[in-house]
Structures are given as C-alpha cells and as structure tokens.
Design an enzyme around this catalytic site. Structure first.
Site, PDB file in Angstrom:
ATOM      1  N   ASP A   1      -6.441  -8.192  -6.393  1.00 49.59           N
ATOM      2  CA  ASP A   1      -6.302  -8.232  -7.850  1.00 49.59           C
ATOM      3  C   ASP A   1      -4.862  -8.024  -8.297  1.00 49.59           C
ATOM      4  O   ASP A   1      -4.371  -8.716  -9.201  1.00 49.59           O
ATOM      5  CB  ASP A   1      -7.182  -7.155  -8.504  1.00 49.59           C
TER       6      ASP A   1
ATOM      7  N   LYS B   1     -16.622  -2.031  -6.893  1.00 47.61           N
ATOM      8  CA  LYS B   1     -15.272  -1.997  -6.317  1.00 47.61           C
ATOM      9  C   LYS B   1     -14.864  -0.620  -5.799  1.00 47.61           C
ATOM     10  O   LYS B   1     -14.148  -0.518  -4.805  1.00 47.61           O
ATOM     11  CB  LYS B   1     -14.246  -2.486  -7.340  1.00 47.61           C
TER      12      LYS B   1
END
Length: 270
Positions: free
Chosen positions: A101, A65
């Site tokens: 997220d 990420k």
C-alpha cells in the site's frame, strides 16, 4: 492453474479480481484470482488454503490487514512498521506477509505530478493513514495529522517513530504551510450523509497537491473543490492499481504495466 485470492469482509464490491485476472492474461499465465468473503472468526482457518502448492498468495482488505499478523510465518519490515499486511506470499509451505500500500500510494502520488514542497497534512489516522505516514516519512517530508481524536493520531506517530504535529480540528491547522494534503478518511464522498471536508483551499500553498485515497467516486468533492481552486489533484485509483501491480509482481516474478490493471477497471469508475 495458479490461484490467488482476496480475503475481505465484505468482498463482493472489490475491483481486485478484474485487475489481477487481466494481469494473468497479459503475461500468458494460467491463473485465476478470486475475492472471498471471510468472516473475521474464520480468518486463521482460511489461511490454510494458501499453503496449497498451486496458490501464489493473497491480498487482504478490511477487516483483516492487522488481524492476520499473528497467523503468518514471517513479516517483512515494511509491514511490521506500518502494522498491517495487505499481501501474503506463499514461500514453499510458509506464508510471508508484506505491504504494498505504501509504495503504491507514493508511486501514484509521483505519477500525479506531485512536486515535494512544504508540509504534508494527512486527514485521518486509520490504517490507510499509516501507509501514507510510512511512505512520506521515508521520503523525508515533515508530517502533520488532523484527526477528530488527536490521541489516536499521536499514537500512530509514536508507534511508527515519526516526528510530527497533531491537530484535532481543521480550524487549528496553519494551511499556508501545507504543500501536500492527503485524505485517508471516508469524508468527501458524494454521499450526502457523509460529513463534508471544509478545507480552506485558498490558504494552501500555491502549487500544492491534493490527494484523496477514495476512488469511488473517482473525483470526490474534495478533489473537485481543489481543482476549481487551481490545485494539482490526484485520485485514489492509482494507489489501488499500483498496490495490486506490486503484489502481482511479488507472486509471479513478472511485471505488468499499471495501464493493464487500470484498463480492466476504468469502466466501473465515475
């Protein structure tokens, strides 16, 4: 046939293919989503496949990420602030990085019956904590972080330009002021090798919400203890489903009910 991917290491345990392939079926699009195990050293080269015309994009999980950022053509502000990309969207021949997220976390929190009150205490200061800090600070909440390495927690707040307090141990935290407790660490898993959380639940504000980002097991020891004490509890599966739903919408331009993705994975949850 449209394609989308998950790049992770390891990737075999992921529930994402179930969710996204169910979403493709729901909207009647010929598409396939595959989880691919990508070694960190191969990430840059692997991203080239995302520029092929039949590819919609990809999700990223650990450990990619943060490492992916230098390889992308464009980064949306939300991902830049969080410092992590979990979704890549192919735009013509360019790769755009974003992060779903934080929104996924907050939507699942609100769906779980959270009523904003008091102070939000985040346990942990890793990548998942950054998504929670972004979402909760955007919502105007006062933030505290408890982390075994308080310097790391302070660096997180400073890098995101968020005011807040940092605690090294749970014993230091004035829990009577906490209206939302968010566990972003792996503590609380049913594995006896894990260090259990020792939250003094009777001290939390009456009506407080306890949220655990861990979703396997669905009801962690933390949530079970909180529920026994009468607190509102929210499992981590909602965040997983909503971040996937938001990514799918960015790729296809079509919305899918969260229930479609949840139904695709509910038999794997315990």
């Amino acid at each position: 046939m449209k394609r989308a991917f998950l790049f992770a290491h390891p990737a075999g345990h992921s529930l994402s293919p179930r969710m996204h392939n169910a979403a493709f079926q729901h909207i009647g699009m010929k598409g396939v989503y595959q989880a691919v195990d990508i070694e960190p050293s191969c990430l840059g080269k692997s991203l080239l496949r995302l520029k092929e015309p039949d590819v919609l994009g990809a999700n990223l999980s650990l450990p990619h990420k943060e490492a992916v950022v230098p390889f992308l053509d464009e980064i949306e502000p939300v991902a830049r602030r969080i410092g992590a990309v979990n979704t890549i969207i192919r735009k013509d021949s360019k790769l755009l990085g974003t992060n779903t997220d934080a929104d996924g976390f907050y939507q699942s929190l609100m769906e779980g019956g959270y009523q904003p009150q008091g102070i939000a205490l985040i346990l942990g200061a890793g990548g998942a904590a950054r998504a929670a800090v972004h979402a909760l600070s955007q919502a105007g909440l006062t933030l505290w972080i408890q982390n075994r390495t308080p310097e790391r927690a302070q660096q997180l707040l400073d890098s995101m330009q968020v005011e807040g307090r940092v605690f090294a141990t749970q014993q230091e935290v004035p829990f009577s002021e906490v209206g939302l407790l968010v566990n972003t660490s792996s503590a609380g898993l049913s594995n006896l090798q894990e260090t259990p959380l020792t939250v003094p639940f009777p001290e939390l504000q009456s009506g407080a919400t306890v949220y655990d980002m861990v979703y396997k097991p669905l009801y962690t020891r933390l949530l079970l203890e909180a529920n026994e004490q009468g607190y509102n509890t929210v499992t981590g599966i909602g965040m997983l489903v909503h971040q996937a739903r938001l990514a799918f919408e960015r790729w296809t331009g079509q919305s899918v009910p969260a229930s479609v993705m949840f139904d695709a994975v509910k038999d794997t949850l315990q």
